[in-house]
Design a protein around this motif. Structure first.
Motif, PDB file in Angstrom:
ATOM      1  N   VAL A   1       2.650   7.023  -4.503  1.00  0.00           N
ATOM      2  CA  VAL A   1       2.961   7.358  -5.903  1.00  0.00           C
ATOM      3  C   VAL A   1       3.695   8.693  -5.982  1.00  0.00           C
ATOM      4  O   VAL A   1       4.690   8.835  -6.708  1.00  0.00           O
TER       5      VAL A   1
ATOM      6  N   GLU B   1      -1.942   4.809  -1.193  1.00  0.00           N
ATOM      7  CA  GLU B   1      -1.357   4.516  -2.505  1.00  0.00           C
ATOM      8  C   GLU B   1      -1.035   5.801  -3.258  1.00  0.00           C
ATOM      9  O   GLU B   1       0.015   5.915  -3.897  1.00  0.00           O
ATOM     10  N   LYS B   2      -1.941   6.793  -3.174  1.00  0.00           N
ATOM     11  CA  LYS B   2      -1.705   8.064  -3.865  1.00  0.00           C
ATOM     12  C   LYS B   2      -0.490   8.780  -3.288  1.00  0.00           C
ATOM     13  O   LYS B   2       0.336   9.326  -4.029  1.00  0.00           O
TER      14      LYS B   2
ATOM     15  N   ASP C   1      -1.544  15.297  -7.744  1.00  0.00           N
ATOM     16  CA  ASP C   1      -1.970  14.195  -8.619  1.00  0.00           C
ATOM     17  C   ASP C   1      -1.780  14.534 -10.087  1.00  0.00           C
ATOM     18  O   ASP C   1      -1.420  13.690 -10.896  1.00  0.00           O
TER      19      ASP C   1
ATOM     20  N   LYS D   1      -8.490  14.424  -4.852  1.00  0.00           N
ATOM     21  CA  LYS D   1      -7.174  14.831  -5.330  1.00  0.00           C
ATOM     22  C   LYS D   1      -6.297  15.204  -4.139  1.00  0.00           C
ATOM     23  O   LYS D   1      -6.762  15.850  -3.206  1.00  0.00           O
TER      24      LYS D   1
ATOM     25  N   GLN E   1      -6.535   3.675  -0.830  1.00  0.00           N
ATOM     26  CA  GLN E   1      -6.355   4.563  -1.976  1.00  0.00           C
ATOM     27  C   GLN E   1      -5.538   5.797  -1.586  1.00  0.00           C
ATOM     28  O   GLN E   1      -4.661   6.236  -2.334  1.00  0.00           O
TER      29      GLN E   1
END
Length: 294
Positions: free
Chosen positions: A167, A163-164, A285, A272, A160
């Motif tokens: 992004v 991935e964040k 985010d 976050k 995760q």
């Protein structure tokens, strides 16, 4: 088509017997062909969703998990209850490829997390954070602030987290203006500049001012004004933007892109994250890319 999928996608019930649903079977074959051809689970899911291919009567949204379940499902080569939709060679090719990709993804994730160990800071106090592992929780990975007075602990899985970060890096690649620092307000002259300016003024008041002295001091004052301004940062941002514009959005964490663009990342409560770029901008985010001056 079924409202709830009690039987695998690609089949339907008729007169109490499980038979192939031809439209869905075509999608099954398309999924296997695309995956063997090099498309990722995410890419296949996005394409089917974009084309509004129904998964059931309730939804036409596809995701990686649904595509993965289809590829793993041996019923598609036929058994006593289900007729074959694909042949065994196609199934074995897709499953072998999926296993290899998972292994490669795991190795890349390990490389990415090892890199991030030196880049993660606490959003609350700015201190470095250290990764911890515990088998007592569903999410094994967490990051702990090294500042004992702060003690922030953020539980977030490696996948995760990567991935964040990916992004947000993709957001920069799509909008390189996010690398442009905000214009700073004009400040009064620094003491060093004031001192040099006074020296020039005093020399000019002399009956025979020393031109070489004035020229040297003027150059020195211009240099100091440059360093006092954010001109250097603006130049760095221009270079960084050109580099970002040459990058392509990524499906997975890219170490080279990260080290090119990011100084460090900060973690806050709830997982976050915020990227702190090498041009001293921040992308978090919750940002949508509209917080930068153009």
């Amino acid at each position: 088509m079924k409202k709830i999928r009690y039987i695998p996608y690609g089949y339907t019930l008729r007169n109490g017997r499980t038979i192939i649903e031809r439209g869905e079977a075509d999608v099954i074959r398309e999924i296997f062909d695309a995956y063997i051809g090099g498309a990722s689970l995410k890419c296949i899911a996005e394409q089917l969703t974009e084309r509004r291919i129904p998964y059931s009567e309730r939804t036409n949204i596809w995701d990686k998990a649904r595509i993965a379940r289809i590829i793993d499902n041996a019923k598609y080569i036929g058994d006593g209850e289900y007729d074959p939709i694909i042949d065994e060679d196609m199934y074995e090719s897709a499953v072998s490829l999926k296993t290899a990709r998972q292994r490669n993804t795991f190795e890349r994730n390990c490389e990415g997390i090892n890199l991030l160990r030196d880049y993660v800071r606490c959003e609350k106090c700015g201190a470095p954070m250290r990764r911890r592992i515990s088998n007592k929780h569903r999410i094994r990975e967490s990051w702990m602030c090294t500042n004992e007075e702060c003690g922030l602990k953020v539980r977030i899985g490696d996948t995760q987290l990567l991935e964040k970060v990916t992004v947000l890096i993709n957001r920069i690649i799509s909008n390189s203006k996010l690398l442009v620092p905000r214009q700073q307000k004009k400040h009064e002259m620094s003491p060093a500049v004031q001192k040099t300016n006074n020296e020039i003024s005093l020399e000019l008041e002399r009956d025979n001012p020393n031109e070489d002295f004035i020229i040297a001091k003027t150059i020195a004052m211009a240099s100091q004004l440059y360093w006092d301004s954010n001109t250097k940062l603006q130049i760095a941002a221009s270079i960084a933007r050109k580099r970002a514009e040459m990058m392509n959005p990524q499906d997975e964490f890219n170490i080279a892109y990260f080290t090119d663009l990011v100084s460090y990342i900060s973690l806050d409560e709830g997982g976050k994250i915020k990227l702190h770029t090498k041009t001293e901008t921040e992308i978090g985010d919750e940002d949508n890319g509209s917080n930068q001056d153009t």
